[in-house]
Scaffold this active site. Structure first.
Site, PDB file in Angstrom:
ATOM      1  CG  ASN A 213     -44.825 -88.309 -18.267  1.00  0.00           C
ATOM      2  OD1 ASN A 213     -44.711 -87.616 -17.253  1.00  0.00           O
ATOM      3  ND2 ASN A 213     -45.991 -88.474 -18.889  1.00  0.00           N
TER       4      ASN A 213
ATOM      5  NE  ARG B 166     -47.239 -84.395 -19.244  1.00  0.00           N
ATOM      6  CZ  ARG B 166     -48.175 -84.775 -18.392  1.00  0.00           C
ATOM      7  NH1 ARG B 166     -48.022 -85.869 -17.683  1.00  0.00           N
ATOM      8  NH2 ARG B 166     -49.265 -84.068 -18.263  1.00  0.00           N
TER       9      ARG B 166
ATOM     10  CG  HIS C  74     -54.538 -82.730 -21.077  1.00  0.00           C
ATOM     11  ND1 HIS C  74     -55.825 -82.597 -20.606  1.00  0.00           N
ATOM     12  CD2 HIS C  74     -53.948 -83.654 -20.282  1.00  0.00           C
ATOM     13  CE1 HIS C  74     -56.003 -83.398 -19.581  1.00  0.00           C
ATOM     14  NE2 HIS C  74     -54.874 -84.054 -19.346  1.00  0.00           N
TER      15      HIS C  74
ATOM     16  NE  ARG D  78     -57.220 -82.212 -11.400  1.00  0.00           N
ATOM     17  CZ  ARG D  78     -56.474 -82.681 -12.402  1.00  0.00           C
ATOM     18  NH1 ARG D  78     -56.935 -82.680 -13.642  1.00  0.00           N
ATOM     19  NH2 ARG D  78     -55.251 -83.115 -12.181  1.00  0.00           N
TER      20      ARG D  78
ATOM     21  CD  GLU E 242     -50.017 -86.654 -23.472  1.00  0.00           C
ATOM     22  OE1 GLU E 242     -50.315 -87.831 -23.147  1.00  0.00           O
ATOM     23  OE2 GLU E 242     -50.210 -85.687 -22.734  1.00  0.00           O
TER      24      GLU E 242
END
Ligand code: ADP
Length: 398
Positions: free
Chosen positions: A7, A90, A179, A240, A383
């Site tokens: 990743n 990823r 995600h 955010r 993940e």
């Protein structure tokens, strides 16, 4: 078969080496601060952790350091790089091109490049990692696992914005969602925990980390998710804003803000840090709230209220909900936030067991009460293992 999962961020490379199909982690680590004098590699085999401090100029040098560490007599777990049968990467944005993971070819590289403008912070470093590992691993197959892939089953009614249709046709402006690998992993785990076929259950998965998103999974397929064209939409996040009235942007422009500043304001200065004025980390905010800080309390209240609202919306979308899953740093650890989110949700069949919720931190557990119609789980996300499985399956059948 050994599978390496990578990743790649703009200044970091996370990795895990798996023995498949057993899913055993042979080694894992994180290289941080690439392109600085303070680069540091933390490498772990079983319980043994080592740290290597060494200036690493770029991702290719970083990949070399990781491979050397995996091969090293003391810290290593392999003797030859050819023991690795596949490398899974990823990749954040796969647009409409990838409904599932794919073996990386020149064509796939071109498509990943074509989405640079949709994911400017993520796709370029992801591709840098792919190119760096291609130069080291040569012909060993590489696989891309896209964050957007799981959400490609979302129907048009949920992915299309009510903008002039040609905006979608010309620019592919639509909801993509992110995600996806995490939502897919926890949805499947929930089915295992409920002893249900993955094609039969309806699940709401809440990934609450630095970035936050929530997904409605119907019979194993994503049918709606809160992040949109970019990860800015939906839930309140660390920095955010999530959902806002788009007119705020023009209003602020009228007040003298530049468009770039508004972009930074919405992505980096809003959410938990914006409202609390103190931190993007729930641990800090909880500490302040406990000391009576009103803005910290408000940040948590707004965060939880938004998640609750989406749970209600996705309950309506799914009709029947079998499970709600909490995952991500906040979902796995923040007991009080989980409680607040689920408070007064008995109307949609959700009720937590206080004791079970209180004792569940970073472990897989059911935290709903015996009266709850919906099973509520905490499932630590993984993940990497999903990427390892996808890579293993693609390499095996290639
Ligand atoms: P990322 O989205 O970067 O992968 P994580 O999923 O690890 O991040 O989530 C990180 C966030 O999780 C932190 O910013 C913090 O808000 C929250 N978090 C981590 N540990 C705890 C904890 N013990 N209690 C409350 N919140 C926590």
């Amino acid at each position: 078969m050994k599978i390496l999962v990578i990743n790649c961020g703009s200044s970091s490379i996370k990795y895990q080496l798996y023995e498949m199909p057993e899913k055993t982690v042979l080694a894992k680590g994180l290289l941080e601060k690439i392109a600085t004098a303070d680069s540091v590699l933390t490498h772990q085999v079983g319980e043994k952790k080592i740290s290597i401090k060494k200036a690493v100029k770029n991702h290719e040098e970083g990949m070399k350091l990781i491979v050397d560490t995996l091969l090293n007599n003391e810290s290593g777990v392999i003797k030859n790089i050819n023991e690795i049968s596949g490398i899974g990467h990823r990749v954040v944005h796969g647009g409409e091109s990838f409904p599932r993971s794919a073996i990386i070819t020149d064509e796939v590289v071109k498509i990943i490049e074509s989405y640079f403008d949709l994911a400017p912070l993520h796709n370029p470093p992801n591709l840098t990692g792919i190119k760096a590992s291609a130069s080291i691993f040569g012909s060993i197959p590489q696989v891309a696992a896209f964050d957007t892939a799981f959400h490609q089953t979302i129907p048009k009614v949920a992915y299309l914005y009510a903008l002039p249709y040609e905006i979608y046709e010309k620019y592919k402006v639509r909801r993509y969602g992110f995600h996806g690998t995490s939502h897919r992993y926890v949805a499947r785990r929930a089915c295992v925990l409920m002893n249900k076929d993955k094609d039969k259950a309806n699940i709401i998965t809440a990934h609450l980390g630095n970035g936050c998103s929530i997904t409605a999974v119907e019979k194993g397929k994503s049918v709606d998710t809160s992040m949109g064209l970019t990860p800015l939409e939906g839930l309140v996040m660390g920095t955010r804003s999530g959902d806002i009235d788009p007119a705020i942007i023009f209003y602020l422009e009228g007040k003298g803000y530049k468009i770039d500043d508004i972009n930074t304001l919405l992505n980096k200065k809003s959410g938990l840090i914006g409202v609390s004025g103190a931190s993007n980390d729930v641990r800090d905010i909880l500490e302040l709230a406990n000391k009576g800080n009103e803005r910290a309390k408000l940040a948590i209240d707004i965060f939880c209220y938004r998640v609750k609202k989406y749970i209600g919306a996705y309950t309506a979308v799914l009709g029947r909900v079998d499970a709600l899953v909490f995952t991500g740093g906040i979902g796995e650890n923040a007991i009080t936030l989980r409680w607040k989110i689920c408070e007064n949700l008995t109307g949609v069949g959700i009720e937590l067991d206080k004791e079970k919720n209180d004792k569940t931190i970073k472990t897989e557990a059911k935290i709903s009460s015996i009266n709850s119609k919906v099973d509520v789980f905490v499932i630590p996300t993984n993940e990497e293992v999903r990427i390892a499985v996808d890579t293993y399956e693609l390499v095996k059948s290639s």
